[in-house]
Scaffold this active site. Structure first.
Site, PDB file in Angstrom:
ATOM      1  N   ARG A  40       0.830  -1.201   0.000  1.00 25.67           N
ATOM      2  CA  ARG A  40       0.000   0.000   0.000  1.00 25.67           C
ATOM      3  C   ARG A  40       0.869   1.258   0.000  1.00 25.67           C
ATOM      4  O   ARG A  40       0.598   2.217  -0.723  1.00 25.67           O
ATOM      5  CB  ARG A  40      -0.927  -0.001   1.210  1.00 25.67           C
ATOM      6  CG  ARG A  40      -2.223   0.721   0.929  1.00 25.67           C
ATOM      7  CD  ARG A  40      -3.287   0.382   1.936  1.00 25.67           C
ATOM      8  NE  ARG A  40      -4.601   0.561   1.327  1.00 25.67           N
ATOM      9  CZ  ARG A  40      -5.746   0.508   2.014  1.00 25.67           C
ATOM     10  NH1 ARG A  40      -5.736   0.249   3.287  1.00 25.67           N
ATOM     11  NH2 ARG A  40      -6.890   0.702   1.406  1.00 25.67           N
ATOM     12  N   SER A 129      -9.795   6.908  13.626  1.00 28.24           N
ATOM     13  CA  SER A 129     -10.636   5.738  13.334  1.00 28.24           C
ATOM     14  C   SER A 129     -11.986   5.905  14.021  1.00 28.24           C
ATOM     15  O   SER A 129     -12.092   6.594  15.036  1.00 28.24           O
ATOM     16  CB  SER A 129     -10.000   4.458  13.907  1.00 28.24           C
ATOM     17  OG  SER A 129      -8.778   4.177  13.291  1.00 28.24           O
ATOM     18  N   ASN A 218     -23.581   7.941  11.436  1.00 25.88           N
ATOM     19  CA  ASN A 218     -23.714   6.879  10.431  1.00 25.88           C
ATOM     20  C   ASN A 218     -25.017   6.114  10.596  1.00 25.88           C
ATOM     21  O   ASN A 218     -25.661   5.750   9.613  1.00 25.88           O
ATOM     22  CB  ASN A 218     -22.513   5.927  10.486  1.00 25.88           C
ATOM     23  CG  ASN A 218     -21.349   6.473   9.656  1.00 25.88           C
ATOM     24  OD1 ASN A 218     -21.505   7.464   8.941  1.00 25.88           O
ATOM     25  ND2 ASN A 218     -20.200   5.848   9.752  1.00 25.88           N
ATOM     26  N   ALA A 219     -25.430   5.892  11.839  1.00 21.69           N
ATOM     27  CA  ALA A 219     -26.689   5.174  12.069  1.00 21.69           C
ATOM     28  C   ALA A 219     -27.869   5.994  11.517  1.00 21.69           C
ATOM     29  O   ALA A 219     -28.763   5.449  10.874  1.00 21.69           O
ATOM     30  CB  ALA A 219     -26.869   4.901  13.560  1.00 21.69           C
ATOM     31  N   CYS A 270     -18.514   1.344   6.231  1.00 17.23           N
ATOM     32  CA  CYS A 270     -18.885   2.000   7.493  1.00 17.23           C
ATOM     33  C   CYS A 270     -20.274   1.679   8.028  1.00 17.23           C
ATOM     34  O   CYS A 270     -20.410   1.331   9.197  1.00 17.23           O
ATOM     35  CB  CYS A 270     -18.759   3.514   7.326  1.00 17.23           C
ATOM     36  SG  CYS A 270     -17.062   4.018   7.034  1.00 17.23           S
ATOM     37  N   ARG A 444     -30.349   1.317  -9.019  1.00 18.88           N
ATOM     38  CA  ARG A 444     -29.988   2.665  -8.579  1.00 18.88           C
ATOM     39  C   ARG A 444     -30.952   3.732  -9.066  1.00 18.88           C
ATOM     40  O   ARG A 444     -30.782   4.918  -8.755  1.00 18.88           O
ATOM     41  CB  ARG A 444     -28.577   3.005  -9.080  1.00 18.88           C
ATOM     42  CG  ARG A 444     -27.505   2.100  -8.514  1.00 18.88           C
ATOM     43  CD  ARG A 444     -27.299   2.397  -7.047  1.00 18.88           C
ATOM     44  NE  ARG A 444     -26.336   1.507  -6.430  1.00 18.88           N
ATOM     45  CZ  ARG A 444     -25.859   1.706  -5.212  1.00 18.88           C
ATOM     46  NH1 ARG A 444     -26.260   2.726  -4.493  1.00 18.88           N
ATOM     47  NH2 ARG A 444     -25.010   0.864  -4.700  1.00 18.88           N
TER      48      ARG A 444
HETATM   49  P1  NAD Z   1      -8.407   0.935   5.517  1.00 19.41           P
HETATM   50  O1  NAD Z   1      -8.512  -0.516   5.751  1.00 19.41           O
HETATM   51  O2  NAD Z   1      -8.530   1.481   4.131  1.00 19.41           O
HETATM   52  O3  NAD Z   1      -6.993   1.458   6.079  1.00 19.41           O
HETATM   53  C1  NAD Z   1      -6.468   1.123   7.318  1.00 19.41           C
HETATM   54  C2  NAD Z   1      -4.959   0.954   7.184  1.00 19.41           C
HETATM   55  O4  NAD Z   1      -4.408   0.774   8.474  1.00 19.41           O
HETATM   56  C3  NAD Z   1      -4.542  -0.273   6.351  1.00 19.41           C
HETATM   57  O5  NAD Z   1      -3.736   0.137   5.266  1.00 19.41           O
HETATM   58  C4  NAD Z   1      -3.754  -1.141   7.356  1.00 19.41           C
HETATM   59  O6  NAD Z   1      -2.642  -1.806   6.781  1.00 19.41           O
HETATM   60  C5  NAD Z   1      -3.291  -0.103   8.358  1.00 19.41           C
HETATM   61  N1  NAD Z   1      -2.941  -0.674   9.662  1.00 19.41           N
HETATM   62  C6  NAD Z   1      -3.647  -1.541  10.422  1.00 19.41           C
HETATM   63  N2  NAD Z   1      -3.002  -1.803  11.562  1.00 19.41           N
HETATM   64  C7  NAD Z   1      -1.861  -1.079  11.546  1.00 19.41           C
HETATM   65  C8  NAD Z   1      -0.787  -0.907  12.449  1.00 19.41           C
HETATM   66  N3  NAD Z   1      -0.780  -1.533  13.629  1.00 19.41           N
HETATM   67  N4  NAD Z   1       0.225  -0.089  12.097  1.00 19.41           N
HETATM   68  C9  NAD Z   1       0.214   0.552  10.910  1.00 19.41           C
HETATM   69  N5  NAD Z   1      -0.782   0.444  10.012  1.00 19.41           N
HETATM   70  C10 NAD Z   1      -1.806  -0.360  10.328  1.00 19.41           C
HETATM   71  O7  NAD Z   1      -9.482   1.622   6.464  1.00 19.41           O
HETATM   72  P2  NAD Z   1     -10.226   3.033   6.245  1.00 19.41           P
HETATM   73  O8  NAD Z   1     -11.379   2.867   5.326  1.00 19.41           O
HETATM   74  O9  NAD Z   1      -9.195   4.081   5.982  1.00 19.41           O
HETATM   75  O10 NAD Z   1     -10.835   3.254   7.702  1.00 19.41           O
HETATM   76  C11 NAD Z   1     -10.011   3.604   8.801  1.00 19.41           C
HETATM   77  C12 NAD Z   1     -10.902   4.035   9.951  1.00 19.41           C
HETATM   78  O11 NAD Z   1     -11.643   5.205   9.574  1.00 19.41           O
HETATM   79  C13 NAD Z   1     -11.945   2.990  10.361  1.00 19.41           C
HETATM   80  O12 NAD Z   1     -12.123   3.055  11.742  1.00 19.41           O
HETATM   81  C14 NAD Z   1     -13.204   3.478   9.665  1.00 19.41           C
HETATM   82  O13 NAD Z   1     -14.371   3.085  10.323  1.00 19.41           O
HETATM   83  C15 NAD Z   1     -13.050   4.976   9.718  1.00 19.41           C
HETATM   84  N6  NAD Z   1     -13.753   5.717   8.670  1.00 19.41           N
HETATM   85  C16 NAD Z   1     -13.771   5.251   7.390  1.00 19.41           C
HETATM   86  C17 NAD Z   1     -14.405   5.996   6.397  1.00 19.41           C
HETATM   87  C18 NAD Z   1     -14.449   5.528   4.982  1.00 19.41           C
HETATM   88  O14 NAD Z   1     -15.215   6.094   4.214  1.00 19.41           O
HETATM   89  N7  NAD Z   1     -13.697   4.524   4.589  1.00 19.41           N
HETATM   90  C19 NAD Z   1     -14.991   7.231   6.722  1.00 19.41           C
HETATM   91  C20 NAD Z   1     -14.932   7.672   8.038  1.00 19.41           C
HETATM   92  C21 NAD Z   1     -14.301   6.907   9.001  1.00 19.41           C
HETATM   93  C1  UDX Z   2     -20.584   7.106   4.948  1.00 20.85           C
HETATM   94  C2  UDX Z   2     -21.001   8.475   5.518  1.00 20.85           C
HETATM   95  O1  UDX Z   2     -21.807   9.159   4.551  1.00 20.85           O
HETATM   96  C3  UDX Z   2     -19.778   9.289   5.873  1.00 20.85           C
HETATM   97  O2  UDX Z   2     -20.170  10.517   6.472  1.00 20.85           O
HETATM   98  C4  UDX Z   2     -18.924   8.480   6.830  1.00 20.85           C
HETATM   99  O3  UDX Z   2     -17.758   9.204   7.170  1.00 20.85           O
HETATM  100  C5  UDX Z   2     -18.547   7.147   6.227  1.00 20.85           C
HETATM  101  O4  UDX Z   2     -19.738   6.433   5.863  1.00 20.85           O
HETATM  102  P1  UDX Z   2     -19.683   6.241   2.599  1.00 20.85           P
HETATM  103  O5  UDX Z   2     -20.028   4.906   3.129  1.00 20.85           O
HETATM  104  O6  UDX Z   2     -18.333   6.469   2.031  1.00 20.85           O
HETATM  105  O7  UDX Z   2     -19.884   7.353   3.730  1.00 20.85           O
HETATM  106  O8  UDX Z   2     -20.729   6.630   1.439  1.00 20.85           O
HETATM  107  P2  UDX Z   2     -22.257   7.162   1.469  1.00 20.85           P
HETATM  108  O9  UDX Z   2     -22.358   8.228   0.465  1.00 20.85           O
HETATM  109  O10 UDX Z   2     -22.726   7.468   2.816  1.00 20.85           O
HETATM  110  O11 UDX Z   2     -23.052   5.912   0.892  1.00 20.85           O
HETATM  111  C6  UDX Z   2     -23.191   4.707   1.640  1.00 20.85           C
HETATM  112  C7  UDX Z   2     -24.096   3.750   0.899  1.00 20.85           C
HETATM  113  O12 UDX Z   2     -25.441   4.203   0.931  1.00 20.85           O
HETATM  114  C8  UDX Z   2     -23.738   3.578  -0.573  1.00 20.85           C
HETATM  115  O13 UDX Z   2     -23.845   2.228  -0.938  1.00 20.85           O
HETATM  116  C9  UDX Z   2     -24.775   4.419  -1.269  1.00 20.85           C
HETATM  117  O14 UDX Z   2     -25.022   3.982  -2.579  1.00 20.85           O
HETATM  118  C10 UDX Z   2     -25.987   4.204  -0.375  1.00 20.85           C
HETATM  119  N1  UDX Z   2     -26.974   5.286  -0.456  1.00 20.85           N
HETATM  120  C11 UDX Z   2     -26.655   6.543  -0.065  1.00 20.85           C
HETATM  121  C12 UDX Z   2     -28.246   5.005  -0.936  1.00 20.85           C
HETATM  122  O15 UDX Z   2     -28.545   3.860  -1.292  1.00 20.85           O
HETATM  123  N2  UDX Z   2     -29.163   6.019  -0.998  1.00 20.85           N
HETATM  124  C13 UDX Z   2     -28.877   7.291  -0.605  1.00 20.85           C
HETATM  125  O16 UDX Z   2     -29.768   8.150  -0.689  1.00 20.85           O
HETATM  126  C14 UDX Z   2     -27.578   7.565  -0.138  1.00 20.85           C
END
Ligand code: NAD
Ligand code: UDX
Length: 464
Positions: A40, A129, A218-219, A270, A444
């Protein structure tokens, strides 16, 4: 003191874009993003970033090699940073106590322990996180045993970006949330964001409110999607049109128009994980009614995905066995290459179990990624994948490099991601190349029903 060196542990969908934005907006801050995953990190240092996100390439390429570094040298980055973000994954536990619900905090705890072991002096540790409420208590306890007598502040700064719009969301967030105890430490992080976020949009709270607000946001968002999807089933039974209902209720300013798009079901890394975590927390704190209330949001989402496939089978004369079905889109939403919990995984699984032959096209998702998702979802726990299910993946799944190629000779198209390019194809030409009757199941509701019907398709959207 003002922050001059930041380290972020976790170079994923959140760590990568958020740190790129901080580096872009704060040229005086040196930002190091570290990860244990060497591949990565190599991708972040290459021309092809590991994440597809509109606008991300420009920002990363503008700062990389200046004040933005991606590296696997975790200890060195921890040592020199004033502020350390923990942005590692927190997936749903798959084993032991709370399996299937609780968040797996192993990676967060490992980060805290690593920081405790190598840090020197005073550090501000920021939970980026998404974490269950009161995790900061555990993080603080672990840090209180630091090897070098270091001291720490712990802040909670959950991330609200959505994938596909991460850069827009980071540039112009509705709010930035910072929870903490010592006001000087909170101010240090406020000052970082204040480089580009108006201060009235930077909210500060106590630690627990901040941690709980993320799960709650998120909920609530997922609940809107499940609510409109529940109504979509009733629309199909009554000749009401769910898009018309959504538009009608959305004009009420107390309800609002956003997040009311009926779909084949929400996906992404999420929503499901965070609601299940909320459910687990409610049970843990002895609140079973509250747990059941939120769990229903996830159940409705499962029902929506199952309902989509049953409708396809029923409409196509009660059998899809040996029929070619074109799958348009595999990502969980448009403008991302992320497939985690995508509705497409479950729809394709159920079509395969009906012995359909699927041909998949997604502009950003790789073949290996689809196969990995299908292997996982078709596996039976520790026993892995059975020969019969392996055969389904090997012989019933093919890949195409365009909508046209995927649809040629197919009985039906299932639209599972709302990629813009899907609305721009020549439907007449596609119809000509398909078996008749040619069906479209639009998961969709983004294609124009009239155009499709005019081209000869039998069109089925969600909720009408
Ligand atoms: P991700 O899996 O894409 O990335 C996490 C990274 O952390 C990975 O690359 C992994 O190798 C690394 N990692 C794990 N353990 C480690 C360690 N001990 N040392 C160093 N690196 C390590 O995950 P993400 O989607 O970026 O989500 C990260 C957090 O943010 C989660 O808690 C998630 O719920 C939250 N979050 C995600 C989103 C989203 O849209 N993806 C939005 C808001 C919040
Ligand atoms: C979500 C939250 O929106 C964001 O604030 C948080 O930080 C991470 O989780 P994400 O999961 O990246 O973001 O995308 P989002 O746009 O929320 O869509 C989530 C899912 O819901 C998708 O599969 C999307 O297609 C679906 N969705 C969204 C619907 O089916 N209808 C809608 O009206 C909106």
């Amino acid at each position: 003191m003002s922050v001059s060196k930041i380290c972020c542990i976790g170079a994923g969908y959140v760590g990568g874009p958020t740190m790129a934005m901080i580096a872009h907006k704060c040229p005086n801050i040196d930002v190091k993003v570290v990860d244990i995953n060497e591949t990565r990190i190599a991708q972040w240092n290459s021309d092809t970033l590991p994440i597809y996100e509109p606008g991300l390439d420009e920002i990363v390429k503008g700062c990389r090699g200046k004040n933005l570094t991606f590296t696997t040298e975790i200890d060195a980055a921890i040592k020199e940073a004033d502020m350390i973000f923990i942005s590692v994954n927190t997936p749903t536990k798959t084993f032991g106590v709370g399996a299937g619900r609780a968040a797996n905090l192993e990676y967060v705890e490992k980060c805290a322990r690593r920081i405790a072991e190598v840090a020197e002096g005073h550090k501000i540790v920021v939970e980026k996180s998404t974490l269950p409420v009161r995790t900061a208590e555990a993080v603080k306890r672990i840090l209180s045993n630091a090897s070098n007598g270091s001291t720490f502040d712990v802040l909670s700064n959950p991330e609200f970006l959505a994938e596909g719009t991460a850069i827009e969301d980071l540039l112009d967030p509705d709010r930035v949330l910072i929870g903490g105890e010592r006001k000087e430490a909170i101010q240090e992080l406020v000052d970082v964001y204040a480089h580009w976020v108006p201060t009235d949009r930077i909210l500060t709270t106590n630690l627990w409110s901040s941690e709980l607000s993320k799960l709650t946001a998120n909920a609530f968002l997922a609940q809107r999607v499940s609510s409109i999807n529940a109504i979509s089933a009733l629309c199909e039974a009554t000749e009401a049109d769910v898009d018309e209902v959504a538009a009608a209720i959305g004009t009420d300013s107390r309800i609002g128009p956003k997040f009311l798009k009926a779909s084949v079901g929400f996906g992404g890394s999420c929503f499901q994980k965070d609601i299940l975590n909320l459910v687990y927390l409610c049970e843990y704190f002895g609140l079973p009614e509250v747990a059941q209330y939120w769990e229903q949001v996830v159940r409705m989402n499962d029902y929506q995905k199952e309902r989509f496939v049953s409708r396809m089978v029923r409409t196509m004369f009660n059998t899809v066995s040996d029929k070619k079905i074109a799958i348009w889109g595999f990502a969980f939403k448009k403008d991302t290459n992320d497939t985690r919990e995508s509705a497409a995984i479950y729809v394709v699984r159920d079509l395969l179990l009906e012995k359909a032959r699927v041909c998949i096209y997604d502009p950003q998702v790789t073949k290996q990624q689809v196969i990995q998702e299908l292997e996982y979802v078709l596996s039976e726990g520790d026993n892995g994948i059975s020969p019969a299910k392996r055969e389904l993946i090997d012989n019933h799944v093919t890949f195409a490099s365009s909508c046209e190629e995927a649809s040629s000779d197919a009985h039906a198209i299932a639209v599972l991601t709302e990629w813009d390019e899907f609305a721009e194809v020549d439907f007449g030409k596609i119809h000509d190349s398909m078996k008749k009757p040619a069906f479209v199941f639009d998961g969709r509701n983004r294609l124009k029903q009239k155009n499709l019907v005019d081209s000869g398709f039998e069109y089925h959207g969600i909720g009408f």
